[in-house]
Design a protein around this motif. Sequence first.
Motif, PDB file in Angstrom:
ATOM      1  N   UNK A   8      30.702 -19.319  39.317  1.00 46.71           N
ATOM      2  CA  UNK A   8      30.974 -18.731  40.627  1.00 46.71           C
ATOM      3  C   UNK A   8      31.697 -17.400  40.515  1.00 46.71           C
ATOM      4  N   UNK A   9      31.325 -16.496  41.408  1.00 50.05           N
ATOM      5  CA  UNK A   9      32.040 -15.248  41.603  1.00 50.05           C
ATOM      6  C   UNK A   9      32.311 -15.115  43.096  1.00 50.05           C
ATOM      7  N   UNK A  10      33.168 -14.177  43.446  1.00 51.77           N
ATOM      8  CA  UNK A  10      33.506 -13.999  44.857  1.00 51.77           C
ATOM      9  C   UNK A  10      33.477 -12.525  45.226  1.00 51.77           C
ATOM     10  N   UNK A  11      33.165 -12.280  46.489  1.00 50.25           N
ATOM     11  CA  UNK A  11      33.221 -10.934  47.056  1.00 50.25           C
ATOM     12  C   UNK A  11      33.842 -11.060  48.435  1.00 50.25           C
ATOM     13  N   UNK A  12      34.935 -10.327  48.652  1.00 55.37           N
ATOM     14  CA  UNK A  12      35.546 -10.303  49.974  1.00 55.37           C
ATOM     15  C   UNK A  12      34.671  -9.435  50.858  1.00 55.37           C
ATOM     16  N   UNK A  13      34.298  -9.938  52.026  1.00 54.88           N
ATOM     17  CA  UNK A  13      33.469  -9.153  52.950  1.00 54.88           C
ATOM     18  C   UNK A  13      33.661  -9.647  54.377  1.00 54.88           C
ATOM     19  N   UNK A  14      33.662  -8.704  55.296  1.00 54.93           N
ATOM     20  CA  UNK A  14      33.646  -8.988  56.731  1.00 54.93           C
ATOM     21  C   UNK A  14      32.193  -8.860  57.168  1.00 54.93           C
ATOM     22  N   UNK A  15      31.524  -9.977  57.438  1.00 55.03           N
ATOM     23  CA  UNK A  15      30.097  -9.944  57.761  1.00 55.03           C
ATOM     24  C   UNK A  15      29.787  -9.252  59.077  1.00 55.03           C
ATOM     25  N   UNK A  16      30.808  -8.966  59.873  1.00 58.44           N
ATOM     26  CA  UNK A  16      30.567  -8.261  61.129  1.00 58.44           C
ATOM     27  C   UNK A  16      30.525  -6.742  60.940  1.00 58.44           C
ATOM     28  N   UNK A  17      30.664  -6.279  59.705  1.00 58.43           N
ATOM     29  CA  UNK A  17      30.665  -4.846  59.380  1.00 58.43           C
ATOM     30  C   UNK A  17      29.446  -4.547  58.511  1.00 58.43           C
ATOM     31  N   UNK A  18      28.438  -3.871  59.089  1.00 54.55           N
ATOM     32  CA  UNK A  18      27.177  -3.620  58.382  1.00 54.55           C
ATOM     33  C   UNK A  18      27.396  -2.949  57.027  1.00 54.55           C
ATOM     34  N   UNK A  54      37.479 -16.539  80.004  1.00 54.02           N
ATOM     35  CA  UNK A  54      37.355 -16.402  78.552  1.00 54.02           C
ATOM     36  C   UNK A  54      37.699 -14.980  78.130  1.00 54.02           C
ATOM     37  N   UNK A  55      38.457 -14.858  77.071  1.00 52.53           N
ATOM     38  CA  UNK A  55      38.884 -13.565  76.559  1.00 52.53           C
ATOM     39  C   UNK A  55      37.672 -12.786  76.023  1.00 52.53           C
ATOM     40  N   UNK A  56      37.421 -11.621  76.591  1.00 50.09           N
ATOM     41  CA  UNK A  56      36.249 -10.823  76.222  1.00 50.09           C
ATOM     42  C   UNK A  56      36.328 -10.346  74.773  1.00 50.09           C
ATOM     43  N   UNK A  57      37.505  -9.961  74.313  1.00 48.41           N
ATOM     44  CA  UNK A  57      37.646  -9.520  72.921  1.00 48.41           C
ATOM     45  C   UNK A  57      37.288 -10.655  71.956  1.00 48.41           C
ATOM     46  N   UNK A  58      37.708 -11.874  72.265  1.00 47.22           N
ATOM     47  CA  UNK A  58      37.361 -13.017  71.420  1.00 47.22           C
ATOM     48  C   UNK A  58      35.853 -13.254  71.447  1.00 47.22           C
ATOM     49  N   UNK A  59      35.250 -13.160  72.619  1.00 46.78           N
ATOM     50  CA  UNK A  59      33.797 -13.354  72.735  1.00 46.78           C
ATOM     51  C   UNK A  59      33.055 -12.336  71.864  1.00 46.78           C
ATOM     52  N   UNK A  60      33.483 -11.080  71.900  1.00 44.96           N
ATOM     53  CA  UNK A  60      32.847 -10.052  71.085  1.00 44.96           C
ATOM     54  C   UNK A  60      33.014 -10.350  69.594  1.00 44.96           C
ATOM     55  N   UNK A  61      34.178 -10.846  69.202  1.00 45.18           N
ATOM     56  CA  UNK A  61      34.409 -11.202  67.797  1.00 45.18           C
ATOM     57  C   UNK A  61      33.477 -12.335  67.367  1.00 45.18           C
ATOM     58  N   UNK A  62      33.314 -13.345  68.218  1.00 47.42           N
ATOM     59  CA  UNK A  62      32.417 -14.468  67.916  1.00 47.42           C
ATOM     60  C   UNK A  62      30.990 -13.969  67.729  1.00 47.42           C
ATOM     61  N   UNK A  63      30.520 -13.129  68.641  1.00 45.63           N
ATOM     62  CA  UNK A  63      29.161 -12.593  68.550  1.00 45.63           C
ATOM     63  C   UNK A  63      29.021 -11.710  67.306  1.00 45.63           C
ATOM     64  N   UNK A  64      30.036 -10.876  67.025  1.00 44.22           N
ATOM     65  CA  UNK A  64      29.972 -10.002  65.848  1.00 44.22           C
ATOM     66  C   UNK A  64      29.841 -10.793  64.556  1.00 44.22           C
ATOM     67  N   UNK A  65      30.589 -11.868  64.436  1.00 42.85           N
ATOM     68  CA  UNK A  65      30.538 -12.662  63.204  1.00 42.85           C
ATOM     69  C   UNK A  65      29.319 -13.572  63.177  1.00 42.85           C
ATOM     70  N   UNK A  66      29.126 -14.357  64.220  1.00 41.85           N
ATOM     71  CA  UNK A  66      28.092 -15.389  64.209  1.00 41.85           C
ATOM     72  C   UNK A  66      26.677 -14.846  64.344  1.00 41.85           C
ATOM     73  N   UNK A  67      26.494 -13.820  65.163  1.00 38.04           N
ATOM     74  CA  UNK A  67      25.143 -13.299  65.415  1.00 38.04           C
ATOM     75  C   UNK A  67      24.903 -12.030  64.604  1.00 38.04           C
ATOM     76  N   UNK A  68      25.692 -10.997  64.863  1.00 39.36           N
ATOM     77  CA  UNK A  68      25.478  -9.748  64.139  1.00 39.36           C
ATOM     78  C   UNK A  68      25.654  -9.937  62.635  1.00 39.36           C
ATOM     79  N   UNK A  69      26.640 -10.723  62.232  1.00 38.27           N
ATOM     80  CA  UNK A  69      26.847 -10.971  60.811  1.00 38.27           C
ATOM     81  C   UNK A  69      25.636 -11.598  60.143  1.00 38.27           C
ATOM     82  N   UNK A  70      25.016 -12.546  60.817  1.00 39.67           N
ATOM     83  CA  UNK A  70      23.817 -13.190  60.269  1.00 39.67           C
ATOM     84  C   UNK A  70      22.688 -12.176  60.125  1.00 39.67           C
ATOM     85  N   UNK A  71      22.517 -11.333  61.129  1.00 42.35           N
ATOM     86  CA  UNK A  71      21.478 -10.295  61.062  1.00 42.35           C
ATOM     87  C   UNK A  71      21.781  -9.321  59.926  1.00 42.35           C
TER      88      UNK A  71
END
Length: 135
Positions: free
Chosen positions: A56-66, A102-119
């Motif tokens: 195993x190796x590791x890479x730190x990454x924020x998947x919401x950042x293209x 619902x907190x809009x900033x939290x909603x955007x974070x969820x979409x950025x990670x879960x949806x945009x990150x997957x794309x």
Amino acid sequence: MNRIDLKGQHAVVTGGAQGLGLAMAKRFVASDATVTLWDMDEERLEAARAQLGPAATTVWVDVSDWEAVDDARARTEEIGGPIAILVNSAGIAGPAGPLDTYDIAMWKKIIDINVNGTVYVNRTVVPGMNSRHLG
């Protein structure tokens, strides 16, 4: 446990430092694959790498950042070679609450990670898999 022969295969698991991602990484290593864990939690990444051993190796990454995702793919291929297996396991649930408050900033974070990150992850990894007829 059923065993699949994955010798010579390199897997990337996003959200691989804990939970389902780590469980899948353990199965890949048990099946003789190498694995690179992508996650934002450096402490858990190191603990997971220690559990998985030298495969195993590791890479730190924020998947919401293209750009960070594309850089992570390049670093991963330098470290572990071409990516043959991809598991998108990174995701957050966020707090439960009524939609009208619902907190809009939290909603955007969820979409950025879960949806945009997957794309983003698929967008950077799949072309290489396709070029090797794996996608």
